[in-house]
Every structure is written in structure tokens, then in C-alpha cells.
Design a protein around this motif. Structure first.
Motif, PDB file in Angstrom:
ATOM      1  N   TYR A 162      74.379 -39.834 -39.640  1.00  0.00           N
ATOM      2  CA  TYR A 162      73.345 -40.036 -38.626  1.00  0.00           C
ATOM      3  C   TYR A 162      73.812 -41.119 -37.650  1.00  0.00           C
ATOM      4  N   SER A 163      73.125 -41.197 -36.526  1.00  0.00           N
ATOM      5  CA  SER A 163      73.388 -42.218 -35.490  1.00  0.00           C
ATOM      6  C   SER A 163      74.805 -42.124 -34.929  1.00  0.00           C
ATOM      7  N   VAL A 164      75.376 -40.926 -34.965  1.00  0.00           N
ATOM      8  CA  VAL A 164      76.683 -40.684 -34.352  1.00  0.00           C
ATOM      9  C   VAL A 164      76.558 -39.468 -33.445  1.00  0.00           C
ATOM     10  N   ILE A 165      76.723 -39.656 -32.147  1.00  0.00           N
ATOM     11  CA  ILE A 165      76.590 -38.561 -31.195  1.00  0.00           C
ATOM     12  C   ILE A 165      77.831 -37.678 -31.275  1.00  0.00           C
ATOM     13  N   PRO A 166      77.678 -36.347 -31.483  1.00  0.00           N
ATOM     14  CA  PRO A 166      78.848 -35.470 -31.554  1.00  0.00           C
ATOM     15  C   PRO A 166      79.538 -35.363 -30.194  1.00  0.00           C
ATOM     16  N   ASP A 167      80.775 -34.859 -30.202  1.00  0.00           N
ATOM     17  CA  ASP A 167      81.489 -34.742 -28.925  1.00  0.00           C
ATOM     18  C   ASP A 167      80.816 -33.693 -28.043  1.00  0.00           C
ATOM     19  N   ALA A 168      81.268 -33.625 -26.795  1.00  0.00           N
ATOM     20  CA  ALA A 168      80.583 -32.812 -25.774  1.00  0.00           C
ATOM     21  C   ALA A 168      80.470 -31.345 -26.181  1.00  0.00           C
ATOM     22  N   PHE A 169      81.562 -30.776 -26.739  1.00  0.00           N
ATOM     23  CA  PHE A 169      81.543 -29.358 -27.106  1.00  0.00           C
ATOM     24  C   PHE A 169      80.461 -29.066 -28.139  1.00  0.00           C
ATOM     25  N   LEU A 170      80.446 -29.877 -29.199  1.00  0.00           N
ATOM     26  CA  LEU A 170      79.476 -29.652 -30.266  1.00  0.00           C
ATOM     27  C   LEU A 170      78.055 -29.923 -29.785  1.00  0.00           C
ATOM     28  N   LYS A 171      77.878 -30.967 -28.985  1.00  0.00           N
ATOM     29  CA  LYS A 171      76.546 -31.283 -28.453  1.00  0.00           C
ATOM     30  C   LYS A 171      76.023 -30.121 -27.594  1.00  0.00           C
ATOM     31  N   ASN A 172      76.884 -29.553 -26.750  1.00  0.00           N
ATOM     32  CA  ASN A 172      76.473 -28.423 -25.900  1.00  0.00           C
ATOM     33  C   ASN A 172      76.159 -27.188 -26.732  1.00  0.00           C
ATOM     34  N   LEU A 173      76.926 -26.980 -27.799  1.00  0.00           N
ATOM     35  CA  LEU A 173      76.646 -25.845 -28.682  1.00  0.00           C
ATOM     36  C   LEU A 173      75.277 -25.984 -29.325  1.00  0.00           C
ATOM     37  N   LEU A 174      74.971 -27.176 -29.810  1.00  0.00           N
ATOM     38  CA  LEU A 174      73.672 -27.417 -30.447  1.00  0.00           C
ATOM     39  C   LEU A 174      72.531 -27.216 -29.456  1.00  0.00           C
ATOM     40  N   LEU A 175      72.714 -27.732 -28.232  1.00  0.00           N
ATOM     41  CA  LEU A 175      71.679 -27.579 -27.199  1.00  0.00           C
ATOM     42  C   LEU A 175      71.459 -26.113 -26.848  1.00  0.00           C
ATOM     43  N   LYS A 176      72.544 -25.360 -26.811  1.00  0.00           N
ATOM     44  CA  LYS A 176      72.452 -23.950 -26.425  1.00  0.00           C
ATOM     45  C   LYS A 176      71.865 -23.083 -27.530  1.00  0.00           C
ATOM     46  N   GLU A 177      72.325 -23.300 -28.759  1.00  0.00           N
ATOM     47  CA  GLU A 177      71.949 -22.409 -29.860  1.00  0.00           C
ATOM     48  C   GLU A 177      70.658 -22.810 -30.574  1.00  0.00           C
ATOM     49  N   TYR A 178      70.275 -24.080 -30.466  1.00  0.00           N
ATOM     50  CA  TYR A 178      69.096 -24.549 -31.209  1.00  0.00           C
ATOM     51  C   TYR A 178      68.134 -25.320 -30.295  1.00  0.00           C
ATOM     52  N   PRO A 179      67.738 -24.714 -29.173  1.00  0.00           N
ATOM     53  CA  PRO A 179      66.870 -25.448 -28.229  1.00  0.00           C
ATOM     54  C   PRO A 179      65.519 -25.827 -28.814  1.00  0.00           C
ATOM     55  N   ASP A 180      64.997 -25.003 -29.733  1.00  0.00           N
ATOM     56  CA  ASP A 180      63.681 -25.285 -30.316  1.00  0.00           C
ATOM     57  C   ASP A 180      63.708 -26.568 -31.152  1.00  0.00           C
ATOM     58  N   LEU A 181      64.859 -26.856 -31.774  1.00  0.00           N
ATOM     59  CA  LEU A 181      64.972 -28.079 -32.566  1.00  0.00           C
ATOM     60  C   LEU A 181      64.887 -29.311 -31.671  1.00  0.00           C
ATOM     61  N   PHE A 182      65.549 -29.255 -30.523  1.00  0.00           N
ATOM     62  CA  PHE A 182      65.497 -30.369 -29.580  1.00  0.00           C
ATOM     63  C   PHE A 182      64.089 -30.522 -29.003  1.00  0.00           C
ATOM     64  N   ALA A 183      63.443 -29.381 -28.712  1.00  0.00           N
ATOM     65  CA  ALA A 183      62.087 -29.438 -28.166  1.00  0.00           C
ATOM     66  C   ALA A 183      61.125 -30.059 -29.175  1.00  0.00           C
TER      67      ALA A 183
END
Length: 483
Positions: free
Chosen positions: A271-292
Motif C-alpha cells: 500500500y501507499s506506493v503509486i504504480p508506474d504509468a502503464f499499470l496505473k492507466n490499465l487500472l483506470l481503464k479496466e476498473y473505473p467503478d473501483l475508482f469511482a
């Protein structure tokens, strides 16, 4: 560190000796009276145990008595604490039983009792005691006239062994040829980092899962069927690399074991470690409901706690990672959280108001698919409390009023600052300045001269050169603000 292993030792005298050694490892010197109080026994028993231990300690360790000052456990430069543990654990019937059940579905009763020189009735008596400790993991050791087995869901068995063996992962007491297995797991971490899909993990935590999965699969103890999405984007991202990892141990994973291995891997993500840009973008794209859902939860929590800066902490990203585990497998998430079941009572006791608030907020902000359990609320409480500490770490002020030689005063101020930590703000004042401040109820005053100032706050009077007792009094005052 070895709390679960110690609880599983069914021999009272052995457990007591280990507790005695633990106390001496953690303290440079203790008297027999202090040891008796710490362990919950008599001084006579302590003296008897000491006499027995003198000849039983492994090479490199010895007990020394310094008159009335107490006992010390002395080790050679090459000796490690693990050696003491392993030396005594090999004598525990219950530990040996659990160790052998890690590598086999069933044990032959006659072989086990003959090897350890015990009767069938003694085996059953030890087993009954161990089963009391296994209830929290929903497991049980069953003994028939011919066989011994560990019963329960395989995933629960592996969760239990992970909790038990994590402190032992870096030695060969349970895991033979550790260095080879560790190299395989490190190669896996290096490979995904080179591929740009690396994430900061708890390496030993993940290595322990790798060992346990490998051992259980080779023993023919396969995980039960559970629901998962074979087309999940994150699973597919690490699919091939996990295949290579287990192939290095000569294992071809079936679909269920493959996903279980993947879930163990994401459990090791920090926890408390921001993933690199590729992984962060993948998470945002594939799991938008989790972020919401996470954003709604943090927003509502910020309002409820009147903490407008909460969204500037790592809480949202940490919450997404926690929700991601639930998204991948609710069934496994609930089971894995059982590994640290005792943290739930700690969370409720430590943060009762926050605990209740989280229970309400989970229902209010679209997270009601989370399991309604103390384990979930407990994890969220720790993540939220960590975020609150990061944005507002100082809870109280300690006012330092000291008359003395300036260089010594400056040195002592720095020493106290380090002692108090970052949740206590140490403020250097003159006496006439104190009345200008509005002191909070929990604030404290540290002074080396009598004060005329009437205060509801606790005042700790110290000597010009503070004594150990005076410093200990300060430590006791700030202890409630820390774990």
C-alpha cells in the motif's frame, strides 16, 4: 514475531522456556522476579528452567548471571535468534506434527508415534490442544487408528501455513534449499520489472506464498474450485510470468491454482506506493467503478471527519487496491483477511469511533458489496488512520521549560524530540511565555524547575540530567498515542 508458532506448542514446560528466552532476547538483563512476572510463573520455576536451559542452549548462546542484577542471554557474533527457536521447536510434538502435515495429505499414525517415541493417547492429547488454536482458521487435525490429516478447505490450510511460516521463510527450518527458491521468486520480480509491469511488493511475504503453494501442489493438495474471471485484465497481464515462475519448480499450474497464485501475488502488493504509468492507466481503464467507489467513499469520509485534505493522501489509491482484491475474488479476500484475525479486535479497541463510522460509510457510498465483517472494517480502519496520520501527524504538544547550560539544553531538546516522535510536537518556551498558549487537555509540560503556573495538564519534572525513571515517565505518557 513467532506468536502463532508459540501458541501451537502444546508442551507447557517447552512453551515456558521459549517465553523466558524471548524475554531475555528483548531485554539486556532481567532478574528472576521480573522474568517470573513477565511469564506468569514463580521464581523457583524460573531458576529451575534456567538450570535446565544452561545445558540445552545451542552453540553460540549462553546464560550469564550478574549477582543481584539479573540474567543475560549472551550470543556469539555468528549466532542468530532463529537458532534458539529452531533448537527448541524440534522438541515439540505439535510443531513436528504440523510441519509434516505441510508436506503430505496424510501421515501414518504408527510411523509418527514410533519416530517421536510417544503413545497413541499422547498423540491424541496433543492434537486436541492444537485444534483449539486451529479454530480461528476453520481447520482441524483428525486422527484415526491409522492416519493423521489436516481437514478444512485447502485455501484455508494455505492461509494458516502462510501466517505460521512467514517468520521462518528466510531459513531452512521449514523450507529446505531456501536460497534456490528465493532466487526463482526474485527472478520473477526482476522479469516483470523489466517488462514495465513491476510493482513494489513485500518480497518475503510473496516468497512465502510461493513456497507454500509449491509444496502443497507437489503434495497433491489442490485448492478447491472458486469463481474467478479468466479474462480479467490484471490476471492476463501476469499470467505468463507466473507460469514461468512455477515452472521453475517443475509445476504446471491448472486454472484454479494459476489464479490462486496470482491472487497471492497481488496480496503482496504494498500500500501507499503509486504504480508506474502503464499499470496505473490499465487500472483506470479496466476498473473505473473501483475508482469511482473509492472517490465517493473518501469524499464522504472527508466530510464526516471534517478532514478536507484526506483526498490528498494515498487513501484513494490504497482503497482501490483493497477493492481490487475483492473484485478479483470476494471468496479469497474474505479468507485471506482471516490470516490476521486478531487485528480486528485491536482495531475496534484502538479506534472505536472510526470503526463505527466506517461501517456506516461503507453502506452509504456504494461499497456494500464488501463482506460485512470485522476483518474488512479493520483493514479500512488501518488504511484510513495511516492517511490521517500522514496529513496531520501531530496530536499533542509537549512544552519544554528548561533552565541550564545552553549547549546542554539544545542537546537535551533534540534527544527529547527524537524520543517523543512525530505525533508529539516539542515546543521550547520560557516560563513567562506559557500563559500565551491555549493548552489542550492532552498536552504535557516538561520542566526542570518548579512552576507557579496553574495547569490542568500533566507536568513532568526532570533533573538537569534526566534519570532513567524520569525518561520512562515521559514514555508512558505518550504511549497511548502510539501502538
Amino acid at each position: 514475531m513467532y506468536s502463532l508458532a508459540k501458541n501451537l506448542i502444546t508442551e507447557k514446560d517447552l512453551s515456558r522456556k521459549i517465553s523466558l528466552l524471548e524475554n531475555l532476547v528483548n531485554h539486556p538483563q532481567l532478574t528472576a522476579k521480573e522474568l517470573a512476572a513477565n511469564i506468569g510463573t514463580t521464581e523457583r520455576t524460573v531458576f529451575n528452567d534456567i538450570q535446565s536451559l544452561r545445558s540445552d542452549l545451542p552453540m553460540g548462546w549462553q546464560l550469564e548471571a550478574d549477582g543481584n542484577n539479573g540474567l543475560s542471554l549472551i550470543s556469539a557474533d555468528y549466532a542468530t535468534t532463529n537458532e534458539v527457536w529452531e533448537y527448541f521447536m524440534k522438541d515439540s510434538i505439535s510443531i513436528q506434527l504440523i510441519k509434516k502435515l505441510l508436506f503430505s495429505k496424510k501421515l501414518a499414525v504408527q510411523t509418527f508415534v514410533n519416530t517421536h517415541g510417544i503413545s497413541f493417547e499422547t498423540l491424541k492429547r496433543h492434537t486436541k490442544k492444537v485444534n483449539q488454536k486451529l479454530k480461528d482458521f476453520q481447520l482441524r487435525i483428525t486422527v484415526s487408528a491409522t492416519a493423521i490429516s489436516l481437514t478444512g478447505e485447502e485455501s484455508s490450510i494455505r492461509v494458516f501455513y502462510h501466517r505460521l511460516l512467514l517468520p521462518f521463510t528466510h531459513n531452512n527450518f521449514f523450507f529446505e534449499e531456501y536460497a534456490i527458491h528465493q532466487t526463482n521468486y526474485r527472478d520473477f520480480l526482476a522479469r516483470i520489472s523489466r517488462s514495465g509491469i513491476g510493482i513494489e511488493t513485500e518480497e518475503i511475504f510473496g516468497t512465502c506464498w510461493f513456497f507454500i503453494n509449491t509444496i502443497r501442489i507437489k503434495a497433491g493438495c489442490l485448492t478447491e474450485a472458486f469463481h474467478f474471471d479468466e479474462e480479467d485484465a490484471l490476471f492476463k497481464l501476469y499470467h505468463k510470468d507466473l507460469e514461468k515462475l512455477y515452472a521453475s519448480e517443475g509445476i504446471r499450474l491448472n486454472k484454479t491454482e494459476h489464479f490462486f497464485a496470482f491472487f497471492c501475488f497481488i496480496e503482496s502488493w504494498n500500500y501507499s506506493v503509486i504504480p508506474d504509468a502503464f499499470l496505473k492507466n490499465l487500472l483506470l481503464k479496466e476498473y473505473p467503478d473501483l475508482f469511482a467507489g473509492a472517490n465517493r467513499f473518501v469524499s464522504g469520509l472527508s466530510a464526516a471527519l471534517n478532514q478536507n485534505n484526506l483526498d490528498k493522501s494515498d487513501l484513494t489509491e490504497n482503497l482501490v487496491l483493497f477493492l481490487l482484491k475483492y473484485f478479483e475474488s470476494k471468496q479469497l479476500s474474505d479468507k485471506f483477511l482471516l490470516e490476521y484475525h486478531e487485528l480486528s479486535s485491536l482495531s475496534q479497541r484502538r479506534f472505536p469511533e472510526l470503526y463505527q463510522l466506517i461501517s456506516q460509510e461503507v453502506k452509504n457510498y456504494g461499497l456494500d458489496y464488501l463482506s460485512d465483517s470485522g476483518y474488512v472494517i479493520n483493514t479500512l480502519a488501518f488504511l484510513i488512520k495511516e492517511a490521517l496520520y500522514s496529513i496531520s501527524p501531530r496530536q499533542i504538544t509537549a512544552y519544554f521549560l528548561f533552565q541550564g547550560e545552553p549547549a546542554w539544553k539544545s542537546f537535551l531538546y533534540r534527544e527529547l524530540q527524537d524520543l517523543l516522535g512525530n505525533r508529539v510536537h516539542l515546543k521550547n518556551l520560557n516560563t513567562d511565555e506559557l500563559s500565551n498558549y491555549q493548552l489542550e487537555e492532552n498536552d504535557i509540560i516538561i520542566s526542570n524547575y518548579p512552576l507557579q503556573y496553574q495547569s490542568k495538564q500533566t507536568v513532568v519534572y526532570v533533573s538537569s540530567i534526566p534519570t532513567q525513571n524520569e525518561m520512562q515517565e515521559i514514555r508512558e505518557l505518550i504511549r497511548p498515542f502510539y501502538l
